[in-house]
Design a protein around this motif. Structure first.
Motif, PDB file in Angstrom:
ATOM      1  N   LYS A   1       0.847  -1.198   0.000  1.00  0.00           N
ATOM      2  CA  LYS A   1       0.000   0.000   0.000  1.00  0.00           C
ATOM      3  C   LYS A   1       0.885   1.251   0.000  1.00  0.00           C
ATOM      4  O   LYS A   1       1.908   1.296   0.684  1.00  0.00           O
ATOM      5  CB  LYS A   1      -0.853  -0.024   1.275  1.00  0.00           C
TER       6      LYS A   1
ATOM      7  N   LYS B   1       3.648   3.107  -5.888  1.00  0.00           N
ATOM      8  CA  LYS B   1       3.147   3.196  -7.265  1.00  0.00           C
ATOM      9  C   LYS B   1       3.903   2.172  -8.120  1.00  0.00           C
ATOM     10  O   LYS B   1       5.135   2.210  -8.207  1.00  0.00           O
ATOM     11  CB  LYS B   1       3.346   4.618  -7.805  1.00  0.00           C
TER      12      LYS B   1
ATOM     13  N   VAL C   1      -0.494  -7.817 -12.138  1.00  0.00           N
ATOM     14  CA  VAL C   1      -1.506  -6.815 -11.762  1.00  0.00           C
ATOM     15  C   VAL C   1      -2.332  -7.338 -10.583  1.00  0.00           C
ATOM     16  O   VAL C   1      -2.574  -6.615  -9.602  1.00  0.00           O
ATOM     17  CB  VAL C   1      -2.437  -6.502 -12.965  1.00  0.00           C
ATOM     18  N   LYS C   2      -2.750  -8.599 -10.660  1.00  0.00           N
ATOM     19  CA  LYS C   2      -3.581  -9.152  -9.577  1.00  0.00           C
ATOM     20  C   LYS C   2      -2.819  -9.145  -8.244  1.00  0.00           C
ATOM     21  O   LYS C   2      -3.382  -8.820  -7.200  1.00  0.00           O
ATOM     22  CB  LYS C   2      -4.019 -10.575  -9.931  1.00  0.00           C
TER      23      LYS C   2
ATOM     24  N   HIS D   1      -2.203  -5.487  -6.950  1.00  0.00           N
ATOM     25  CA  HIS D   1      -3.480  -4.950  -6.457  1.00  0.00           C
ATOM     26  C   HIS D   1      -3.835  -5.578  -5.104  1.00  0.00           C
ATOM     27  O   HIS D   1      -4.230  -4.869  -4.156  1.00  0.00           O
ATOM     28  CB  HIS D   1      -4.570  -5.229  -7.489  1.00  0.00           C
ATOM     29  N   ALA D   2      -3.674  -6.894  -5.003  1.00  0.00           N
ATOM     30  CA  ALA D   2      -4.011  -7.580  -3.740  1.00  0.00           C
ATOM     31  C   ALA D   2      -3.141  -7.074  -2.590  1.00  0.00           C
ATOM     32  O   ALA D   2      -3.567  -7.090  -1.430  1.00  0.00           O
ATOM     33  CB  ALA D   2      -3.837  -9.098  -3.905  1.00  0.00           C
TER      34      ALA D   2
ATOM     35  N   HIS E   1      -0.812   1.081  -5.837  1.00  0.00           N
ATOM     36  CA  HIS E   1      -1.490   1.807  -6.920  1.00  0.00           C
ATOM     37  C   HIS E   1      -0.889   1.252  -8.211  1.00  0.00           C
ATOM     38  O   HIS E   1       0.311   1.406  -8.465  1.00  0.00           O
ATOM     39  CB  HIS E   1      -1.213   3.311  -6.797  1.00  0.00           C
ATOM     40  N   VAL E   2      -1.713   0.582  -9.029  1.00  0.00           N
ATOM     41  CA  VAL E   2      -1.176  -0.183 -10.155  1.00  0.00           C
ATOM     42  C   VAL E   2      -1.495   0.495 -11.493  1.00  0.00           C
ATOM     43  O   VAL E   2      -2.644   0.823 -11.777  1.00  0.00           O
ATOM     44  CB  VAL E   2      -1.760  -1.615 -10.172  1.00  0.00           C
TER      45      VAL E   2
ATOM     46  N   GLY F   1      -7.584  -5.210 -11.573  1.00  0.00           N
ATOM     47  CA  GLY F   1      -7.182  -4.418 -10.410  1.00  0.00           C
ATOM     48  C   GLY F   1      -6.322  -3.213 -10.733  1.00  0.00           C
ATOM     49  O   GLY F   1      -5.818  -2.547  -9.819  1.00  0.00           O
ATOM     50  N   ALA F   2      -6.134  -2.898 -12.033  1.00  0.00           N
ATOM     51  CA  ALA F   2      -5.352  -1.704 -12.381  1.00  0.00           C
ATOM     52  C   ALA F   2      -6.112  -0.456 -11.947  1.00  0.00           C
ATOM     53  O   ALA F   2      -7.337  -0.404 -11.999  1.00  0.00           O
ATOM     54  CB  ALA F   2      -5.100  -1.655 -13.880  1.00  0.00           C
ATOM     55  N   ASP F   3      -5.347   0.558 -11.496  1.00  0.00           N
ATOM     56  CA  ASP F   3      -5.946   1.854 -11.164  1.00  0.00           C
ATOM     57  C   ASP F   3      -5.885   2.792 -12.368  1.00  0.00           C
ATOM     58  O   ASP F   3      -6.699   3.693 -12.494  1.00  0.00           O
ATOM     59  CB  ASP F   3      -5.198   2.472  -9.979  1.00  0.00           C
TER      60      ASP F   3
END
Ligand code: NAP
Ligand code: ZN
Length: 351
Positions: free
Chosen positions: A176, A179, A193-194, A197-198, A202-203, A220-222
């Motif tokens: 968390k 970036k 990505v998964k 994100h998990a 910030h993906v 889960g991409a931002d």
């Protein structure tokens, strides 16, 4: 010894075709597995077509290192598995178990590591044969447990695409507040990505395929950046803590190095056949780091599978019969895979 059904390539330019290969009867520490699903990794294609100059492919070559199946037999000394259990095998089937790398749980760097295919086979001579087959026999040290809540077709790709992205993401502290960029949304990329994100990062996904945007957000991409768009790329200059590059072909890595902040890290897991040109200044300015990562050790592979069980993570797969494998390879080359092909090995029975 017994014969297993398989698909092999006879040369770098031949299509894969039906064959049989010899498998050993389980010795003391061996687990015999009926293969249910095997993922198709881009490395299978590189290897079958002899695209890596440093690694000679021995033919016939039976690829496949994303294996999930059911245990059909075990040697007398096996303690972790019994017939009927679901089991998995990734890119390695043996190592010396005594060197510093093995003792650190990093078997992938053991000088005596044996790959699942195209490595010398100390039991039968010749080379090892991989998972495009209905059966395999593997030392229990290299057999993994699959959490019972995971769909098996979607779990198979975790054994390479999963661990290859999980390992660097953990090693470089993705969490968390960080970036994180993922370059290339294929088999490896979508798993990266998964995981990122998990872990709460910030993906940002970088893709050269316009049609993958929606899927990237679903994984889960931002943010999603189309890498051909120079303005979109520029907006991210100097801002990333970590970038995972999963691209399988030649591309300009300098465009991504510039996006790292001071001391940021870009890790290559993609393995294009030709060397990539790196501008020294991209690294000097900002003291940036360029590194690589190779699959992951057995303890970390089990940790990754357990993480996937806890977070309900599997690969998004297109299940195909083995008879479609050559077509699937052509589609991989066009970046037309959503997002991993998983071969249903029941289809081998009709050969
Ligand atoms: P893949 O499913 O084919 O995905 C590769 C992605 O790279 C494509 O989907 C595409 O994403 C992007 N790409 C392909 N050609 C491109 C080009 N010309 N320019 C820009 N982007 C391009 O392959 P994969 O199975 O994920 O494997 C990726 C690479 O990792 C391969 O080289 C493989 O050998 C290597 N690998 C390494 C390890 C390791 O231990 N380090 C383990 C497994 C695999 P977009 O369409 O989103 O742009
Ligand atoms: Zn692989």
């Amino acid at each position: 010894m017994y014969n297993a059904r398989a698909y092999s390539a006879a040369s770098a330019t031949s299509p894969l075709a039906s064959t049989t290969v010899a498998r050993r009867d389980p010795t003391e520490h061996d687990v015999q597995i009926e293969i249910l699903f095997c993922g198709i990794c881009h490395s299978d294609l590189h290897q079958v077509r002899s695209e890596w100059s440093g690694i000679r492919t021995v033919y016939p070559c039976v690829p496949g290192h994303e294996i999930v199946g059911r245990v059909t037999g075990v040697g007398p000394a096996v303690t972790k598995f019994k017939p009927g259990d679901i089991a998995a095998v990734g890119c390695m089937v043996d190592s010396d178990g005594t060197c510093p790398e093995c003792r650190a749980g990093l078997e992938q760097f053991c000088p005596n590591m044996v790959l699942t295919y195209n490595s010398p086979d100390k039991h039968l001579g010749g080379v090892t044969y991989g998972g495009y087959s209905d059966s395999v026999v593997v030392d229990e040290r290299f057999v993994l447990r699959v959490p019972s809540n995971l769909n098996l077709a979607g779990a198979a790709p975790l054994l390479c695409a999963g661990i290859t992205t999980y390992s660097p993401v953990r090693r470089w502290g993705v969490t968390k507040g960080r970036k994180v960029g993922v370059v290339g949304l294929g088999g490896l990329g979508h798993m990266g990505v998964k995981f990122a994100h998990a872990l709460g990062a910030h993906v940002v996904v970088f893709t050269h395929s316009l049609n993958k945007k929606e899927d990237a957000f679903r994984f889960g991409a931002d943010e999603v950046v189309v890498s051909r768009n120079a303005d979109e790329m520029k907006k991210h200059t100097g801002s990333f803590d970590f970038i995972l590059d999963t691209v399988s072909a030649e591309h300009d890595i300098n465009a991504y190095i510039q996006l790292l902040r001071r001391d940021g890290n870009i890790t290559l897991v993609g393995a294009p056949g030709k060397p990539l040109a790196v501008s020294a200044f991209g690294l000097l300015l900002g003291r940036r780091n360029l590194s690589g990562s190779l699959i992951g050790g057995i303890p970390e592979t089990q940790e990754m599978l357990d993480f996937c069980g806890a977070h309900h993570i599997i690969a998004d797969v297109e299940i195909i019969p083995i008879q479609k494998v050559n077509e699937a390879y052509e589609r991989l080359l066009k970046s037309d895979v959503k997002y991993r092909f998983s071969i249903d090995m029941a289809s081998l029975k009709s050969e």
